[in-house]
Scaffold this motif. Structure first.
Motif, PDB file in Angstrom:
ATOM      1  N   THR A  40       0.833  -1.203   0.000  1.00  0.00           N
ATOM      2  CA  THR A  40       0.000   0.000   0.000  1.00  0.00           C
ATOM      3  C   THR A  40       0.869   1.255   0.000  1.00  0.00           C
ATOM      4  OG1 THR A  40      -1.724   1.212   1.193  1.00  0.00           O
ATOM      5  CG2 THR A  40      -0.187  -0.068   2.534  1.00  0.00           C
ATOM      6  N   ASN A  41       0.310   2.321  -0.543  1.00  0.00           N
ATOM      7  CA  ASN A  41       0.981   3.619  -0.463  1.00  0.00           C
ATOM      8  C   ASN A  41       0.478   4.406   0.750  1.00  0.00           C
ATOM      9  OD1 ASN A  41      -1.556   4.426  -1.346  1.00  0.00           O
ATOM     10  ND2 ASN A  41      -0.801   5.535  -3.140  1.00  0.00           N
ATOM     11  N   ASN A  42      -0.418   3.810   1.531  1.00  0.00           N
ATOM     12  CA  ASN A  42      -0.964   4.414   2.755  1.00  0.00           C
ATOM     13  C   ASN A  42      -1.571   5.803   2.528  1.00  0.00           C
ATOM     14  OD1 ASN A  42      -0.485   2.329   4.606  1.00  0.00           O
ATOM     15  ND2 ASN A  42       1.651   2.937   4.806  1.00  0.00           N
ATOM     16  N   SER A  43      -2.011   6.052   1.328  1.00  0.00           N
ATOM     17  CA  SER A  43      -2.617   7.335   1.023  1.00  0.00           C
ATOM     18  C   SER A  43      -4.065   7.348   1.508  1.00  0.00           C
ATOM     19  CB  SER A  43      -2.567   7.581  -0.486  1.00  0.00           C
ATOM     20  OG  SER A  43      -3.052   8.857  -0.793  1.00  0.00           O
ATOM     21  N   SER A  44      -4.578   8.525   1.693  1.00  0.00           N
ATOM     22  CA  SER A  44      -5.993   8.625   2.053  1.00  0.00           C
ATOM     23  C   SER A  44      -6.771   9.123   0.838  1.00  0.00           C
ATOM     24  CB  SER A  44      -6.174   9.569   3.239  1.00  0.00           C
ATOM     25  OG  SER A  44      -5.693  10.844   2.918  1.00  0.00           O
ATOM     26  N   LEU A  48      -5.356   6.405  -2.769  1.00  0.00           N
ATOM     27  CA  LEU A  48      -4.983   5.133  -2.156  1.00  0.00           C
ATOM     28  C   LEU A  48      -4.768   4.068  -3.224  1.00  0.00           C
ATOM     29  CD1 LEU A  48      -4.601   3.276   0.331  1.00  0.00           C
ATOM     30  CD2 LEU A  48      -7.050   2.796   0.191  1.00  0.00           C
ATOM     31  N   GLN A  49      -3.614   3.399  -3.116  1.00  0.00           N
ATOM     32  CA  GLN A  49      -3.344   2.222  -3.928  1.00  0.00           C
ATOM     33  C   GLN A  49      -2.988   1.097  -2.961  1.00  0.00           C
ATOM     34  OE1 GLN A  49      -1.000   2.566  -7.577  1.00  0.00           O
ATOM     35  NE2 GLN A  49      -0.779   4.746  -7.069  1.00  0.00           N
ATOM     36  N   GLU A  50      -3.621  -0.047  -3.143  1.00  0.00           N
ATOM     37  CA  GLU A  50      -3.421  -1.148  -2.221  1.00  0.00           C
ATOM     38  C   GLU A  50      -3.789  -2.454  -2.908  1.00  0.00           C
ATOM     39  OE1 GLU A  50      -4.365  -1.174   2.330  1.00  0.00           O
ATOM     40  OE2 GLU A  50      -6.219  -1.508   1.228  1.00  0.00           O
TER      41      GLU A  50
END
Length: 116
Positions: A40-44, A48-50
Protein backbone atom coordinates in the motif's frame (compact mmCIF):
# COMPACT_ATOMS: atom_id res chain seq x y z
CA UNK A 1 -7.08 -15.40 12.95
CA UNK A 2 -3.88 -13.35 12.48
CA UNK A 3 -0.97 -15.11 14.21
CA UNK A 4 1.96 -13.02 12.90
CA UNK A 5 2.53 -9.58 11.43
CA UNK A 6 5.58 -8.01 9.77
CA UNK A 7 5.67 -4.50 8.29
CA UNK A 8 8.35 -2.82 6.16
CA UNK A 9 8.38 0.72 4.78
CA UNK A 10 10.35 1.67 1.67
CA UNK A 11 11.36 5.26 2.40
CA UNK A 12 12.64 5.81 -1.14
CA UNK A 13 9.47 4.70 -2.91
CA UNK A 14 7.05 5.58 -0.06
CA UNK A 15 5.33 2.17 -0.13
CA UNK A 16 4.60 -0.16 2.77
CA UNK A 17 4.69 -3.93 2.53
CA UNK A 18 3.01 -6.10 5.16
CA UNK A 19 3.27 -9.83 5.67
CA UNK A 20 0.41 -11.38 7.63
CA UNK A 21 0.42 -14.91 8.97
CA UNK A 22 -3.03 -16.38 9.52
CA UNK A 23 -4.10 -19.67 11.06
CA UNK A 24 -5.49 -21.40 8.01
CA UNK A 25 -5.46 -24.96 9.29
CA UNK A 26 -8.21 -27.18 8.04
CA UNK A 27 -6.34 -30.01 9.76
CA UNK A 28 -3.60 -29.78 12.33
CA UNK A 29 -1.08 -31.63 10.17
CA UNK A 30 -1.17 -29.75 6.88
CA UNK A 31 -0.58 -26.11 5.89
CA UNK A 32 -1.53 -24.45 9.15
CA UNK A 33 -0.39 -20.97 8.10
CA UNK A 34 -1.82 -18.86 5.31
CA UNK A 35 0.49 -16.04 4.23
CA UNK A 36 -0.88 -12.77 2.89
CA UNK A 37 1.07 -9.84 1.45
CA UNK A 38 -0.33 -6.32 1.46
CA UNK A 39 1.32 -3.52 -0.50
CA UNK A 40 0.00 0.00 0.00
CA UNK A 41 0.98 3.62 -0.46
CA UNK A 42 -0.96 4.41 2.75
CA UNK A 43 -2.62 7.33 1.02
CA UNK A 44 -5.99 8.63 2.05
CA UNK A 45 -8.88 9.27 -0.27
CA UNK A 46 -8.79 8.68 -4.01
CA UNK A 47 -4.97 8.41 -4.14
CA UNK A 48 -4.98 5.13 -2.16
CA UNK A 49 -3.34 2.22 -3.93
CA UNK A 50 -3.42 -1.15 -2.22
CA UNK A 51 -3.25 -4.80 -3.22
CA UNK A 52 -3.60 -7.98 -1.15
CA UNK A 53 -2.28 -11.36 -2.29
CA UNK A 54 -2.33 -14.82 -0.73
CA UNK A 55 0.96 -16.67 -1.14
CA UNK A 56 1.16 -20.36 -2.11
CA UNK A 57 0.29 -22.88 0.60
CA UNK A 58 2.76 -25.17 2.33
CA UNK A 59 4.27 -22.97 5.04
CA UNK A 60 4.42 -24.33 8.56
CA UNK A 61 6.30 -21.47 10.24
CA UNK A 62 7.82 -18.12 9.22
CA UNK A 63 11.29 -17.78 10.70
CA UNK A 64 12.25 -14.37 9.34
CA UNK A 65 11.14 -11.74 6.84
CA UNK A 66 13.72 -9.39 5.32
CA UNK A 67 12.97 -6.39 3.10
CA UNK A 68 14.30 -6.32 -0.45
CA UNK A 69 14.11 -3.56 -3.02
CA UNK A 70 10.39 -3.60 -3.90
CA UNK A 71 9.82 -6.85 -2.04
CA UNK A 72 10.51 -9.32 0.73
CA UNK A 73 12.53 -12.45 1.33
CA UNK A 74 10.72 -14.84 3.65
CA UNK A 75 12.63 -17.62 5.40
CA UNK A 76 10.20 -20.32 6.47
CA UNK A 77 9.76 -23.96 7.26
CA UNK A 78 7.55 -25.72 4.77
CA UNK A 79 5.88 -29.08 4.56
CA UNK A 80 8.16 -31.37 2.55
CA UNK A 81 6.07 -34.49 2.91
CA UNK A 82 4.59 -36.74 5.56
CA UNK A 83 6.56 -39.25 7.64
CA UNK A 84 4.81 -42.56 6.98
CA UNK A 85 5.59 -43.95 10.44
CA UNK A 86 4.54 -40.96 12.56
CA UNK A 87 2.11 -39.34 10.08
CA UNK A 88 3.69 -35.97 10.97
CA UNK A 89 4.81 -33.35 8.51
CA UNK A 90 8.47 -33.36 7.49
CA UNK A 91 9.66 -29.75 7.66
CA UNK A 92 12.14 -28.35 5.16
CA UNK A 93 13.62 -24.84 4.85
CA UNK A 94 12.02 -22.64 2.19
CA UNK A 95 12.93 -19.23 0.88
CA UNK A 96 10.06 -17.28 -0.65
CA UNK A 97 10.79 -14.04 -2.47
CA UNK A 98 8.01 -11.64 -3.34
CA UNK A 99 8.36 -8.56 -5.51
CA UNK A 100 5.83 -5.90 -6.36
CA UNK A 101 6.04 -3.56 -9.34
CA UNK A 102 5.17 0.09 -9.76
CA UNK A 103 4.56 1.09 -13.39
CA UNK A 104 4.05 4.78 -14.16
CA UNK A 105 3.22 5.40 -10.51
CA UNK A 106 0.58 2.64 -10.44
CA UNK A 107 0.88 -0.52 -8.33
CA UNK A 108 0.71 -3.61 -10.55
CA UNK A 109 -2.08 -6.08 -9.78
CA UNK A 110 0.25 -9.09 -9.79
CA UNK A 111 2.99 -10.07 -7.36
CA UNK A 112 6.10 -11.92 -8.55
CA UNK A 113 6.70 -14.94 -6.27
CA UNK A 114 9.78 -17.18 -6.28
CA UNK A 115 10.26 -20.37 -4.26
CA UNK A 116 13.47 -22.20 -3.46
Amino acid sequence: MITGYHSFFDKTRKWEMRLLEADGSATVAHNPIGLFVVVTNNSSGPDLQEQVWRLPKGVEKVQKATPLESGLEISALGVGGIDEKTQKAILVPKIITVKYEIRNGILADQLVVGLR
